[in-house]
Design an enzyme around this catalytic site. Structure first.
Site, PDB file in Angstrom:
ATOM      1  N   ASP A 169       0.859  -1.181   0.000  1.00 35.30           N
ATOM      2  CA  ASP A 169       0.000   0.000   0.000  1.00 35.30           C
ATOM      3  C   ASP A 169       0.900   1.237   0.000  1.00 35.30           C
ATOM      4  OD1 ASP A 169      -1.768   2.183   0.929  1.00 35.30           O
ATOM      5  OD2 ASP A 169      -3.201   0.577   1.342  1.00 35.30           O
ATOM      6  N   ILE A 170       0.601   2.204  -0.873  1.00 42.01           N
ATOM      7  CA  ILE A 170       1.459   3.401  -0.929  1.00 42.01           C
ATOM      8  C   ILE A 170       1.159   4.387   0.200  1.00 42.01           C
ATOM      9  CG2 ILE A 170       1.943   3.280  -3.400  1.00 42.01           C
ATOM     10  CD1 ILE A 170      -0.116   5.607  -3.741  1.00 42.01           C
ATOM     11  N   GLN A 200     -14.475   2.049   1.217  1.00 38.54           N
ATOM     12  CA  GLN A 200     -13.768   1.689  -0.015  1.00 38.54           C
ATOM     13  C   GLN A 200     -13.430   2.949  -0.798  1.00 38.54           C
ATOM     14  OE1 GLN A 200     -15.884  -1.054  -2.583  1.00 38.54           O
ATOM     15  NE2 GLN A 200     -14.015  -1.633  -3.676  1.00 38.54           N
ATOM     16  N   GLU A 201     -12.182   3.076  -1.191  1.00 35.91           N
ATOM     17  CA  GLU A 201     -11.729   4.256  -1.936  1.00 35.91           C
ATOM     18  C   GLU A 201     -11.300   3.899  -3.351  1.00 35.91           C
ATOM     19  OE1 GLU A 201      -8.724   5.960   0.568  1.00 35.91           O
ATOM     20  OE2 GLU A 201     -10.204   6.996   1.808  1.00 35.91           O
ATOM     21  N   HIS A 244     -10.038  -5.377  -3.036  1.00 37.53           N
ATOM     22  CA  HIS A 244      -8.724  -5.605  -2.443  1.00 37.53           C
ATOM     23  C   HIS A 244      -8.876  -5.919  -0.964  1.00 37.53           C
ATOM     24  CE1 HIS A 244      -9.594  -1.274  -2.269  1.00 37.53           C
ATOM     25  NE2 HIS A 244      -8.810  -1.180  -1.214  1.00 37.53           N
ATOM     26  N   HIS A 276      -6.893  -5.746   2.540  1.00 34.80           N
ATOM     27  CA  HIS A 276      -5.744  -5.168   3.241  1.00 34.80           C
ATOM     28  C   HIS A 276      -5.172  -6.203   4.203  1.00 34.80           C
ATOM     29  CE1 HIS A 276      -6.625  -0.814   2.331  1.00 34.80           C
ATOM     30  NE2 HIS A 276      -7.834  -1.332   2.126  1.00 34.80           N
TER      31      HIS A 276
END
Ligand SMILES: [Zn+2]
Length: 139
Positions: free
Chosen positions: A29-30, A93-94, A99, A101
């Site tokens: 994750d960035i 959710q973005e 996905h 996490h």
């Protein structure tokens, strides 16, 4: 077009990959909430589990569990792990490409899960039973 995870999967955007197979990838994750926070992502685009074949969703979770086991035994040595799926904007959710996490936890790491409802009286057994029945009828 416009899906950052599809772009990453297609090599059009950078990512630090942990895993790639024919169906599922995993990358860092960035915007990690803790050191080692990573995402497990099916290659096939779909926003919600209902948008994808069940075996792909299952493989995504199996991969997340396998990687979580690896994180636990890695040099990161977290004290715990959270697995988290946000399904829908209301769930946080973005990125609307499914996905999971994998979030390593380190004691007082500043990542909190809380609910206003915890400050209120908990539901009684009858209400819990009613809610259980609603869910049972749908599965
Ligand atoms: Zn996508």
């Amino acid at each position: 077009m416009g899906c950052i995870f599809c772009n990453i999967i297609e090599g059009k955007a950078d990512a630090s990959f942990i895993h790639k197979d024919d169906d599922v990838v995993a990358f860092m994750d960035i915007r990690p909430v803790s050191k080692g926070h990573l995402l497990v992502v099916p290659i096939q685009h779909g926003s919600s589990p209902e948008d994808l074949p069940e075996e792909i969703v299952t493989k995504t979770f199996e991969t997340a569990l396998r990687i979580a086991r690896g994180v636990k035994t890695s040099e990161l040595a977290p004290a715990g792990i959270n697995l988290f799926l946000a399904d829908g904007k209301a769930a946080g959710q973005e990125v609307f490409h499914l996905h999971v996490h994998v979030i390593p936890r380190y004691g007082d790491d500043g990542f909190h899960i809380s609910a206003d409802a915890w400050a209120e009286a908990p539901p009684d057994r009858a209400e819990l039973g009613d809610t259980a029945s609603i869910i049972q009828r749908a599965i």
